[in-house]
Scaffold this motif. Structure first.
Motif, PDB file in Angstrom:
ATOM      1  N   GLU A  98       0.831  -1.207   0.000  1.00 45.91           N
ATOM      2  CA  GLU A  98       0.000   0.000   0.000  1.00 45.91           C
ATOM      3  C   GLU A  98       0.863   1.254   0.000  1.00 45.91           C
ATOM      4  O   GLU A  98       0.516   2.258  -0.636  1.00 45.91           O
ATOM      5  CB  GLU A  98      -0.926   0.002   1.216  1.00 45.91           C
ATOM      6  N   THR A  99       2.001   1.197   0.694  1.00 42.04           N
ATOM      7  CA  THR A  99       2.916   2.340   0.728  1.00 42.04           C
ATOM      8  C   THR A  99       3.484   2.612  -0.658  1.00 42.04           C
ATOM      9  O   THR A  99       3.595   3.768  -1.089  1.00 42.04           O
ATOM     10  CB  THR A  99       4.066   2.089   1.713  1.00 42.04           C
ATOM     11  N   ASP A 100       3.851   1.552  -1.376  1.00 45.41           N
ATOM     12  CA  ASP A 100       4.379   1.708  -2.735  1.00 45.41           C
ATOM     13  C   ASP A 100       3.352   2.391  -3.635  1.00 45.41           C
ATOM     14  O   ASP A 100       3.682   3.319  -4.394  1.00 45.41           O
ATOM     15  CB  ASP A 100       4.744   0.340  -3.332  1.00 45.41           C
ATOM     16  N   VAL A 101       2.128   1.928  -3.556  1.00 43.63           N
ATOM     17  CA  VAL A 101       1.066   2.500  -4.398  1.00 43.63           C
ATOM     18  C   VAL A 101       0.842   3.969  -4.047  1.00 43.63           C
ATOM     19  O   VAL A 101       0.688   4.819  -4.940  1.00 43.63           O
ATOM     20  CB  VAL A 101      -0.242   1.694  -4.229  1.00 43.63           C
ATOM     21  N   GLY A 103      10.331  10.983 -14.436  1.00 41.77           N
ATOM     22  CA  GLY A 103      11.385   9.981 -14.320  1.00 41.77           C
ATOM     23  C   GLY A 103      11.381   9.311 -12.962  1.00 41.77           C
ATOM     24  O   GLY A 103      11.600   8.096 -12.841  1.00 41.77           O
ATOM     25  N   ALA A 104      11.112  10.088 -11.912  1.00 40.29           N
ATOM     26  CA  ALA A 104      11.061   9.537 -10.555  1.00 40.29           C
ATOM     27  C   ALA A 104       9.933   8.513 -10.427  1.00 40.29           C
ATOM     28  O   ALA A 104      10.082   7.484  -9.741  1.00 40.29           O
ATOM     29  CB  ALA A 104      10.879  10.654  -9.534  1.00 40.29           C
ATOM     30  N   PHE A 105       8.810   8.761 -11.102  1.00 40.33           N
ATOM     31  CA  PHE A 105       7.696   7.811 -11.092  1.00 40.33           C
ATOM     32  C   PHE A 105       8.128   6.465 -11.659  1.00 40.33           C
ATOM     33  O   PHE A 105       7.873   5.405 -11.067  1.00 40.33           O
ATOM     34  CB  PHE A 105       6.527   8.380 -11.907  1.00 40.33           C
ATOM     35  N   ALA A 139      10.184   0.786 -10.713  1.00 37.47           N
ATOM     36  CA  ALA A 139      11.222  -0.253 -10.776  1.00 37.47           C
ATOM     37  C   ALA A 139      11.664  -0.673  -9.377  1.00 37.47           C
ATOM     38  O   ALA A 139      11.920  -1.858  -9.114  1.00 37.47           O
ATOM     39  CB  ALA A 139      12.418   0.250 -11.580  1.00 37.47           C
ATOM     40  N   GLU A 140      11.745   0.279  -8.460  1.00 33.02           N
ATOM     41  CA  GLU A 140      12.145  -0.042  -7.087  1.00 33.02           C
ATOM     42  C   GLU A 140      11.152  -0.996  -6.423  1.00 33.02           C
ATOM     43  O   GLU A 140      11.540  -1.835  -5.602  1.00 33.02           O
ATOM     44  CB  GLU A 140      12.260   1.238  -6.263  1.00 33.02           C
ATOM     45  N   THR A 161       9.782  -3.484  -7.630  1.00 27.41           N
ATOM     46  CA  THR A 161      10.064  -4.877  -7.989  1.00 27.41           C
ATOM     47  C   THR A 161      11.041  -5.524  -7.016  1.00 27.41           C
ATOM     48  O   THR A 161      11.110  -6.751  -6.930  1.00 27.41           O
ATOM     49  CB  THR A 161      10.660  -4.983  -9.401  1.00 27.41           C
ATOM     50  N   GLY A 162      11.845  -4.712  -6.316  1.00 29.37           N
ATOM     51  CA  GLY A 162      12.854  -5.242  -5.418  1.00 29.37           C
ATOM     52  C   GLY A 162      14.102  -5.729  -6.130  1.00 29.37           C
ATOM     53  O   GLY A 162      14.986  -6.331  -5.512  1.00 29.37           O
ATOM     54  N   ASN A 163      14.209  -5.437  -7.433  1.00 29.22           N
ATOM     55  CA  ASN A 163      15.345  -5.882  -8.239  1.00 29.22           C
ATOM     56  C   ASN A 163      16.226  -4.676  -8.575  1.00 29.22           C
ATOM     57  O   ASN A 163      15.848  -3.825  -9.381  1.00 29.22           O
ATOM     58  CB  ASN A 163      14.840  -6.542  -9.523  1.00 29.22           C
ATOM     59  N   ALA A 164      17.409  -4.609  -7.950  1.00 27.46           N
ATOM     60  CA  ALA A 164      18.290  -3.450  -8.128  1.00 27.46           C
ATOM     61  C   ALA A 164      18.780  -3.319  -9.557  1.00 27.46           C
ATOM     62  O   ALA A 164      19.036  -2.206 -10.046  1.00 27.46           O
ATOM     63  CB  ALA A 164      19.482  -3.550  -7.174  1.00 27.46           C
ATOM     64  N   VAL A 165      18.926  -4.452 -10.258  1.00 26.54           N
ATOM     65  CA  VAL A 165      19.381  -4.401 -11.654  1.00 26.54           C
ATOM     66  C   VAL A 165      18.327  -3.710 -12.522  1.00 26.54           C
ATOM     67  O   VAL A 165      18.652  -2.885 -13.385  1.00 26.54           O
ATOM     68  CB  VAL A 165      19.691  -5.812 -12.191  1.00 26.54           C
TER      69      VAL A 165
END
Length: 238
Positions: free
Chosen positions: A115-118, A143-145, A150-151, A153-157
């Protein structure tokens, strides 16, 4: 003579080099209007988007002036032919990459979002609206959106890849494309597209999030694909 590294050349750069050679040879003189986009594309056997990128690259190099609604005019003649026009990545190649990569990013985000991510994504989209309402481009919040998505997803790559793609969106050729294709309603479409992505992520609907991202990037492609010579003026999409 020592060997020299062979630099890869984008297609639009090859077209720009050929057109600059014609200008340098006197085929077109300062003040001349270049032939219509569709005619040049046919003669050079390239797509109109590639030709459009070449014209923008030539403008950035000082060879021509692209006038919204009026065509492209030669600014300089009699110069040495242009060798390489480094105006950044192809706009349409970059958007094609974004469609593939960010579509999957949106789908993965829909699976992992809290919920925080959304709430964060919705706040960033609202910030785009505030910035554009005050006359700013809104590109930083935009760009920040996408990076925040991407953040999620939990995938730093994936975060690094999306950040790299957005660095390209701020390159010279893309920036000029934004300026030339500004029109009323563009920001509203951008914000509505983002809201559709957020809604799908909030429902944890991966397929809908992927589709919403594809629709969003398709809207950006459609704006960039407009005939610049027929474009009037205002706003930045991304």
């Amino acid at each position: 003579m020592p060997f020299q590294a062979v630099a890869p050349q984008r297609l639009y750069e090859q077209v720009a080099e050929q057109v600059s050679g014609l200008i340098a040879a006197g085929e077109f003189r300062a003040g001349d209007r270049l032939p219509p986009e569709r005619d040049l594309a046919r003669k050079l056997a390239v797509s109109r988007p590639v030709l459009r990128e070449a014209m923008v690259a030539l403008e950035l190099a000082g060879w021509v002036e692209v006038r919204s609604g009026a065509g492209t005019y030669v600014r300089a003649s009699g110069r040495t032919a242009l060798k390489i026009v480094n105006a950044g990545p192809s706009a349409f190649e970059l958007l094609a990459a974004r469609r593939t990569i960010e579509g999957e990013v949106a789908a993965l985000a829909a699976v992992a979002a809290t919920e925080t991510d959304v709430a964060d994504l919705r706040a960033l989209n609202e910030e785009i609206g505030r910035q554009t309402a005050s006359g700013q481009t809104g590109v930083e919040a935009d760009g920040a959106f996408h990076r925040r998505l991407a953040e999620v997803t939990g995938n730093a790559v994936l975060v690094d890849i999306v950040s790299h793609l957005w660095a390209g969106m701020n390159g010279p050729i893309l920036t000029r494309f934004h300026d030339l294709t500004n029109r009323p309603g563009k920001h509203r479409t951008n914000i509505a597209d983002h809201e559709a992505i957020v809604a799908a992520v909030g429902r944890h609907d991966a397929a809908a999030a992927r589709q919403a991202m594809a629709v969003h990037i398709g809207h950006v492609e459609a704006v960039f694909a407009e005939d610049i010579a027929e474009t009037t003026a205002p706003t930045r999409a991304g």
